[in-house]
Design a protein around this motif. Structure first.
Motif, PDB file in Angstrom:
ATOM      1  N   LYS A 169       7.119   6.766  -1.707  1.00  0.00           N
ATOM      2  CA  LYS A 169       8.198   6.840  -2.689  1.00  0.00           C
ATOM      3  C   LYS A 169       8.094   8.120  -3.506  1.00  0.00           C
ATOM      4  O   LYS A 169       7.025   8.522  -3.953  1.00  0.00           O
ATOM      5  N   THR A 170       9.263   8.764  -3.681  1.00  0.00           N
ATOM      6  CA  THR A 170       9.355   9.991  -4.461  1.00  0.00           C
ATOM      7  C   THR A 170      10.527   9.887  -5.423  1.00  0.00           C
ATOM      8  O   THR A 170      11.528   9.220  -5.146  1.00  0.00           O
ATOM      9  N   TRP A 171      10.398  10.564  -6.550  1.00  0.00           N
ATOM     10  CA  TRP A 171      11.472  10.607  -7.531  1.00  0.00           C
ATOM     11  C   TRP A 171      12.541  11.607  -7.109  1.00  0.00           C
ATOM     12  O   TRP A 171      12.233  12.663  -6.542  1.00  0.00           O
ATOM     13  N   TYR A 192       5.300  17.932  -1.304  1.00  0.00           N
ATOM     14  CA  TYR A 192       5.296  17.350   0.044  1.00  0.00           C
ATOM     15  C   TYR A 192       4.343  16.157   0.111  1.00  0.00           C
ATOM     16  O   TYR A 192       3.398  16.017  -0.666  1.00  0.00           O
ATOM     17  N   ALA A 193       4.648  15.269   1.067  1.00  0.00           N
ATOM     18  CA  ALA A 193       3.774  14.174   1.480  1.00  0.00           C
ATOM     19  C   ALA A 193       3.668  14.283   2.995  1.00  0.00           C
ATOM     20  O   ALA A 193       4.655  14.073   3.706  1.00  0.00           O
ATOM     21  N   ARG A 194       2.499  14.651   3.507  1.00  0.00           N
ATOM     22  CA  ARG A 194       2.378  14.944   4.934  1.00  0.00           C
ATOM     23  C   ARG A 194       1.059  14.430   5.501  1.00  0.00           C
ATOM     24  O   ARG A 194       0.145  14.081   4.762  1.00  0.00           O
ATOM     25  N   SER A 195       1.021  14.352   6.812  1.00  0.00           N
ATOM     26  CA  SER A 195      -0.144  13.844   7.545  1.00  0.00           C
ATOM     27  C   SER A 195      -0.513  12.450   7.043  1.00  0.00           C
ATOM     28  O   SER A 195      -1.650  12.193   6.632  1.00  0.00           O
ATOM     29  N   ILE A 196       0.461  11.549   7.093  1.00  0.00           N
ATOM     30  CA  ILE A 196       0.293  10.170   6.620  1.00  0.00           C
ATOM     31  C   ILE A 196       0.501   9.224   7.797  1.00  0.00           C
ATOM     32  O   ILE A 196       1.488   9.337   8.527  1.00  0.00           O
ATOM     33  N   SER A 197      -0.433   8.304   7.995  1.00  0.00           N
ATOM     34  CA  SER A 197      -0.306   7.352   9.100  1.00  0.00           C
ATOM     35  C   SER A 197      -0.569   5.935   8.620  1.00  0.00           C
ATOM     36  O   SER A 197      -1.450   5.688   7.785  1.00  0.00           O
ATOM     37  N   PHE A 198       0.264   4.994   9.134  1.00  0.00           N
ATOM     38  CA  PHE A 198       0.063   3.561   8.944  1.00  0.00           C
ATOM     39  C   PHE A 198      -0.075   2.961  10.342  1.00  0.00           C
ATOM     40  O   PHE A 198       0.874   3.017  11.133  1.00  0.00           O
ATOM     41  N   ARG A 207      10.310  -6.343   2.597  1.00  0.00           N
ATOM     42  CA  ARG A 207      10.654  -5.045   3.195  1.00  0.00           C
ATOM     43  C   ARG A 207       9.393  -4.426   3.776  1.00  0.00           C
ATOM     44  O   ARG A 207       8.639  -3.778   3.056  1.00  0.00           O
ATOM     45  N   PRO A 208       9.120  -4.632   5.041  1.00  0.00           N
ATOM     46  CA  PRO A 208       7.849  -4.184   5.621  1.00  0.00           C
ATOM     47  C   PRO A 208       7.595  -2.687   5.493  1.00  0.00           C
ATOM     48  O   PRO A 208       6.471  -2.270   5.241  1.00  0.00           O
ATOM     49  N   VAL A 209       8.643  -1.861   5.695  1.00  0.00           N
ATOM     50  CA  VAL A 209       8.479  -0.408   5.622  1.00  0.00           C
ATOM     51  C   VAL A 209       9.504   0.152   4.650  1.00  0.00           C
ATOM     52  O   VAL A 209      10.704  -0.132   4.768  1.00  0.00           O
ATOM     53  N   VAL A 210       9.036   0.943   3.678  1.00  0.00           N
ATOM     54  CA  VAL A 210       9.925   1.527   2.677  1.00  0.00           C
ATOM     55  C   VAL A 210       9.626   3.020   2.552  1.00  0.00           C
ATOM     56  O   VAL A 210       8.488   3.416   2.301  1.00  0.00           O
ATOM     57  N   ILE A 211      10.658   3.849   2.755  1.00  0.00           N
ATOM     58  CA  ILE A 211      10.588   5.272   2.425  1.00  0.00           C
ATOM     59  C   ILE A 211      11.708   5.535   1.440  1.00  0.00           C
ATOM     60  O   ILE A 211      12.888   5.490   1.793  1.00  0.00           O
ATOM     61  N   ASN A 212      11.361   5.773   0.201  1.00  0.00           N
ATOM     62  CA  ASN A 212      12.329   5.832  -0.887  1.00  0.00           C
ATOM     63  C   ASN A 212      12.250   7.198  -1.564  1.00  0.00           C
ATOM     64  O   ASN A 212      11.260   7.518  -2.225  1.00  0.00           O
ATOM     65  N   VAL A 254       0.901  -1.154   0.000  1.00  0.00           N
ATOM     66  CA  VAL A 254       0.000   0.000   0.000  1.00  0.00           C
ATOM     67  C   VAL A 254       0.936   1.198   0.000  1.00  0.00           C
ATOM     68  O   VAL A 254       1.687   1.417   0.950  1.00  0.00           O
ATOM     69  N   SER A 255       0.932   1.942  -1.084  1.00  0.00           N
ATOM     70  CA  SER A 255       1.974   2.944  -1.264  1.00  0.00           C
ATOM     71  C   SER A 255       1.403   4.339  -1.464  1.00  0.00           C
ATOM     72  O   SER A 255       0.322   4.523  -2.018  1.00  0.00           O
ATOM     73  N   VAL A 256       2.171   5.312  -0.997  1.00  0.00           N
ATOM     74  CA  VAL A 256       1.943   6.717  -1.307  1.00  0.00           C
ATOM     75  C   VAL A 256       3.003   7.098  -2.340  1.00  0.00           C
ATOM     76  O   VAL A 256       4.191   7.027  -2.083  1.00  0.00           O
ATOM     77  N   GLY A 257       2.585   7.482  -3.529  1.00  0.00           N
ATOM     78  CA  GLY A 257       3.504   7.812  -4.609  1.00  0.00           C
ATOM     79  C   GLY A 257       3.389   6.813  -5.744  1.00  0.00           C
ATOM     80  O   GLY A 257       2.493   5.959  -5.748  1.00  0.00           O
ATOM     81  N   SER A 258       4.238   6.948  -6.748  1.00  0.00           N
ATOM     82  CA  SER A 258       5.420   7.800  -6.699  1.00  0.00           C
ATOM     83  C   SER A 258       5.096   9.259  -7.018  1.00  0.00           C
ATOM     84  O   SER A 258       4.166   9.534  -7.764  1.00  0.00           O
ATOM     85  N   LEU A 259       5.914  10.166  -6.447  1.00  0.00           N
ATOM     86  CA  LEU A 259       5.666  11.602  -6.551  1.00  0.00           C
ATOM     87  C   LEU A 259       6.864  12.295  -7.188  1.00  0.00           C
ATOM     88  O   LEU A 259       8.000  11.911  -6.971  1.00  0.00           O
TER      89      LEU A 259
END
Length: 333
Positions: free
Chosen positions: A288-290, A296-302, A312-317, A254-259
């Motif tokens: 994930k962002t290029w 910005y990517a803000r106010s995000i909760s898992f 890879r359980p958690v990825v911030i790329n 479940v991903s936010v991005g790519s941005l």
């Protein structure tokens, strides 16, 4: 009344009665418009696209508080590409997918990037049941020379697109083997997707279960998604998105991005992902962002996330590279 008057009245009543029979035959008497009444064969080989468009046009133009387009059970309808446009006359229009809708082979698409699209509809429900199925026949796209996974996959169509729509519910149907993404919600608001099932092989390219972009007030709940792409991807311009009660796997995340692709300025905010089970996926909670992107990517909760056999359980790329154009990166999306 004279004899002529009586005969005239009798003929008029007969004509009205005959018209009532015709209206009922077309499904208009009770506000239900069956695609078979508009010429759909449902034999899996005859092109039923025109019948679906005609039934939609009649349902969308029907007066009253609601109207329904019915795809009956026990039949397989070859349809597409097809665009179902609004605005509609009734305040609520329902598409009841009780049978199977099957996509045509790649040669029938003429460059369209969608299979079925709902466009500018306010007050839409697409629902099914245990028998409602969209079969995208994606295998003919995934592994062909023309649409290979590292070259031209982005030319493959998305199965179901909701664009420029408001007050939408998609519920209780299945989608399998989409050529690309199964469901896309774009430039829309107040959309609820619930009790959906999307399936495709783990190595099918970019077959996201649900993709959301430039939309707000979107909820994805109580669904099962096993694909070759993200279970849910939340793209640029999305706000106030909730993902709750998803079983994800096989697939990716479940991903936010790519941005921020090609240095673009993008934003995503107020994203709430909770009660998700990741099972046999390559990644889990992902942002994930290029490189070179802005915004910005803000106010995000898992929260309340469970992982079973996840690489890879958690990825911030922040240096994202498209795996479908970089060989041997498919598992690292």
């Amino acid at each position: 009344m004279g004899i002529i008057g009586i005969r005239t009245a009798t003929l008029l009543l007969a004509a009205l009665a005959w018209r009532s029979v015709l209206v009922a035959a077309a499904g208009e008497a009770d506000g239900v418009f069956n695609v078979k009444d508009y010429g759909a064969r449902g034999d899996g080989t005859t092109d039923d696209t025109k019948a679906f468009i005609d039934a939609w046009t009649a349902a969308c133009g029907a007066r009253g508080s609601s109207a329904s387009l019915l795809v009956p059970a026990g039949k397989s309808f070859l349809v597409g590409p097809a665009r179902f446009s609004g605005p509609c006359t009734s305040t609520r229009i329902t598409v009841q997918v009780m049978g199977t809708i099957t996509a045509p082979p790649p040669g029938a698409w003429s460059g369209q990037n969608y299979w079925m699209m709902f466009y500018q509809v306010q007050g839409l429900t697409v629902t099914g049941g245990s028998t409602g199925l969209l079969d995208g026949r994606g295998r003919s796209w995934w592994w062909s020379d023309k649409f290979n996974r590292y070259g031209d996959i982005y030319k493959a169509p998305t199965a179901l697109v909701v664009m420029n729509c408001t007050d939408v519910e998609l519920s209780q149907f299945s989608s399998k083997n989409s050529p690309q993404m199964h469901i896309s919600v774009s430039q829309s608001s107040k959309v609820h997707l619930t009790q959906l099932t999307t399936t495709a092989p783990w190595d099918s390219p970019n077959t996201d279960g649900v993709h959301i972009d430039r939309s707000q007030d979107v909820r994805v709940t109580r669904s099962t998604m096993g694909t070759g792409g993200e279970c849910v991807s939340i793209g640029p311009g999305s706000r106030f998105v909730t993902v709750d009660g998803i079983v994800c796997g096989p697939g990716r995340a479940v991903s936010v991005g790519s941005l921020g692709r090609k240095g673009a300025t993008e934003s995503v905010e107020y994203i709430d992902v909770k009660n998700v089970q990741f099972i046999n996926t390559s990644s889990g909670a992902t942002i994930k962002t290029w490189q070179g992107g802005k915004g910005y990517a803000r106010s995000i909760s898992f929260t309340d996330i469970n992982f079973t056999n996840v690489d890879r359980p958690v990825v911030i790329n922040q240096f994202y590279a498209d795996p479908y154009h970089v060989p041997n990166m498919g598992r690292w999306r």
